[in-house]
Design a protein around this motif. Structure first.
Motif, PDB file in Angstrom:
ATOM      1  N   GLY A  50       7.367  31.019  66.382  1.00  0.00           N
ATOM      2  CA  GLY A  50       7.802  31.647  65.147  1.00  0.00           C
ATOM      3  C   GLY A  50       9.089  32.411  65.353  1.00  0.00           C
ATOM      4  O   GLY A  50       9.428  32.789  66.483  1.00  0.00           O
ATOM      5  N   ILE A  51       9.816  32.618  64.253  1.00  0.00           N
ATOM      6  CA  ILE A  51      11.092  33.308  64.322  1.00  0.00           C
ATOM      7  C   ILE A  51      11.269  34.127  63.053  1.00  0.00           C
ATOM      8  O   ILE A  51      10.945  33.674  61.949  1.00  0.00           O
ATOM      9  CB  ILE A  51      12.246  32.299  64.525  1.00  0.00           C
ATOM     10  CG1 ILE A  51      13.571  33.020  64.777  1.00  0.00           C
ATOM     11  CG2 ILE A  51      12.361  31.338  63.335  1.00  0.00           C
ATOM     12  CD1 ILE A  51      14.670  32.089  65.289  1.00  0.00           C
ATOM     13  N   THR A  52      11.782  35.335  63.206  1.00  0.00           N
ATOM     14  CA  THR A  52      12.010  36.191  62.053  1.00  0.00           C
ATOM     15  C   THR A  52      13.216  35.710  61.239  1.00  0.00           C
ATOM     16  O   THR A  52      13.989  34.869  61.699  1.00  0.00           O
ATOM     17  CB  THR A  52      12.220  37.644  62.489  1.00  0.00           C
ATOM     18  OG1 THR A  52      13.269  37.687  63.480  1.00  0.00           O
ATOM     19  CG2 THR A  52      10.951  38.209  63.097  1.00  0.00           C
ATOM     20  N   PHE A  71      14.847  28.403  67.158  1.00  0.00           N
ATOM     21  CA  PHE A  71      16.069  29.077  66.740  1.00  0.00           C
ATOM     22  C   PHE A  71      16.409  28.590  65.334  1.00  0.00           C
ATOM     23  O   PHE A  71      15.826  27.623  64.835  1.00  0.00           O
ATOM     24  CB  PHE A  71      17.231  28.827  67.714  1.00  0.00           C
ATOM     25  CG  PHE A  71      17.567  27.392  67.970  1.00  0.00           C
ATOM     26  CD1 PHE A  71      16.833  26.628  68.871  1.00  0.00           C
ATOM     27  CD2 PHE A  71      18.634  26.799  67.304  1.00  0.00           C
ATOM     28  CE1 PHE A  71      17.162  25.303  69.110  1.00  0.00           C
ATOM     29  CE2 PHE A  71      18.964  25.472  67.537  1.00  0.00           C
ATOM     30  CZ  PHE A  71      18.226  24.720  68.443  1.00  0.00           C
ATOM     31  N   ARG A  72      17.346  29.302  64.702  1.00  0.00           N
ATOM     32  CA  ARG A  72      17.644  28.961  63.307  1.00  0.00           C
ATOM     33  C   ARG A  72      19.119  29.086  63.025  1.00  0.00           C
ATOM     34  O   ARG A  72      19.834  29.843  63.689  1.00  0.00           O
ATOM     35  CB  ARG A  72      16.837  29.846  62.368  1.00  0.00           C
ATOM     36  CG  ARG A  72      17.188  31.326  62.371  1.00  0.00           C
ATOM     37  CD  ARG A  72      16.121  32.154  61.638  1.00  0.00           C
ATOM     38  NE  ARG A  72      15.963  31.710  60.242  1.00  0.00           N
ATOM     39  CZ  ARG A  72      14.893  31.997  59.502  1.00  0.00           C
ATOM     40  NH1 ARG A  72      13.883  32.685  60.009  1.00  0.00           N
ATOM     41  NH2 ARG A  72      14.829  31.587  58.239  1.00  0.00           N
ATOM     42  N   VAL A  79      15.630  25.600  60.526  1.00  0.00           N
ATOM     43  CA  VAL A  79      15.002  26.156  61.733  1.00  0.00           C
ATOM     44  C   VAL A  79      14.705  24.997  62.665  1.00  0.00           C
ATOM     45  O   VAL A  79      14.251  23.928  62.219  1.00  0.00           O
ATOM     46  CB  VAL A  79      13.715  26.918  61.387  1.00  0.00           C
ATOM     47  CG1 VAL A  79      12.970  27.327  62.645  1.00  0.00           C
ATOM     48  CG2 VAL A  79      14.047  28.154  60.549  1.00  0.00           C
ATOM     49  N   TYR A  80      14.929  25.216  63.939  1.00  0.00           N
ATOM     50  CA  TYR A  80      14.771  24.157  64.943  1.00  0.00           C
ATOM     51  C   TYR A  80      13.679  24.536  65.944  1.00  0.00           C
ATOM     52  O   TYR A  80      13.442  25.716  66.207  1.00  0.00           O
ATOM     53  CB  TYR A  80      16.078  23.956  65.699  1.00  0.00           C
ATOM     54  CG  TYR A  80      17.257  23.622  64.816  1.00  0.00           C
ATOM     55  CD1 TYR A  80      18.086  24.615  64.335  1.00  0.00           C
ATOM     56  CD2 TYR A  80      17.532  22.304  64.474  1.00  0.00           C
ATOM     57  CE1 TYR A  80      19.171  24.324  63.524  1.00  0.00           C
ATOM     58  CE2 TYR A  80      18.612  21.997  63.665  1.00  0.00           C
ATOM     59  CZ  TYR A  80      19.421  23.008  63.198  1.00  0.00           C
ATOM     60  OH  TYR A  80      20.486  22.703  62.389  1.00  0.00           O
ATOM     61  N   LEU A  81      13.081  23.506  66.504  1.00  0.00           N
ATOM     62  CA  LEU A  81      12.167  23.699  67.621  1.00  0.00           C
ATOM     63  C   LEU A  81      12.570  22.720  68.712  1.00  0.00           C
ATOM     64  O   LEU A  81      12.368  21.508  68.585  1.00  0.00           O
ATOM     65  CB  LEU A  81      10.717  23.469  67.203  1.00  0.00           C
ATOM     66  CG  LEU A  81       9.688  23.769  68.293  1.00  0.00           C
ATOM     67  CD1 LEU A  81       9.667  25.277  68.601  1.00  0.00           C
ATOM     68  CD2 LEU A  81       8.285  23.298  67.876  1.00  0.00           C
TER      69      LEU A  81
END
Length: 123
Positions: A50-52, A71-72, A79-81
């Motif tokens: 997860g990312i804020t 990251f985004r 948003v990437y994974l």
């Protein structure tokens, strides 16, 4: 409201890499914490990363820590994974979701979901 579409899934051999993308066609992404979840056949959906909204904080499940990176790019509403050193146990349908409130680790905290992208890892 967010409209999420995942892409980038596919088939790789153990040890390989994939990069998943989650795009928000509604262009509301920057306001949301975004999570990646995965669900293997016969198993419950589980949190992966997860990312804020600002990208300032990231969170990972222990099973992917050190191998996956989230990251985004808010300018691209994406948003990437990045998934490295993939293992057969990483095989699943991967979903991205935008959180409304609550724990970042809990699927119930997420209001908007994509339809998922399949990741297959062969040994």
């Amino acid at each position: 409201q967010a409209q999420l579409v995942e892409s980038g899934g596919g088939s790789v051999q153990s040890g390989g890499s994939l990069r998943l993308s989650c795009a928000d066609s509604a262009r509301t992404f920057s306001g949301y914490t975004v999570g990646w979840f995965r669900q293997a056949p016969g198993k419950e959906r589980e949190f992966a990363a997860g990312i804020t909204g600002s990208g300032g904080s990231t969170y990972y499940a222990d099973s992917v820590k050190g191998r996956f990176a989230i990251f985004r790019d808010n300018g691209k509403n994406t948003v990437y994974l990045q998934m490295n050193n993939l293992k057969p146990e990483d095989a699943a349908v991967y979903y991205c979701a935008a959180r409304s409130s609550g724990s970042i680790y809990a699927s119930g905290s997420y209001r908007y979901w994509g339809r998922g992208t399949q990741v297959t890892v062969s040994s």
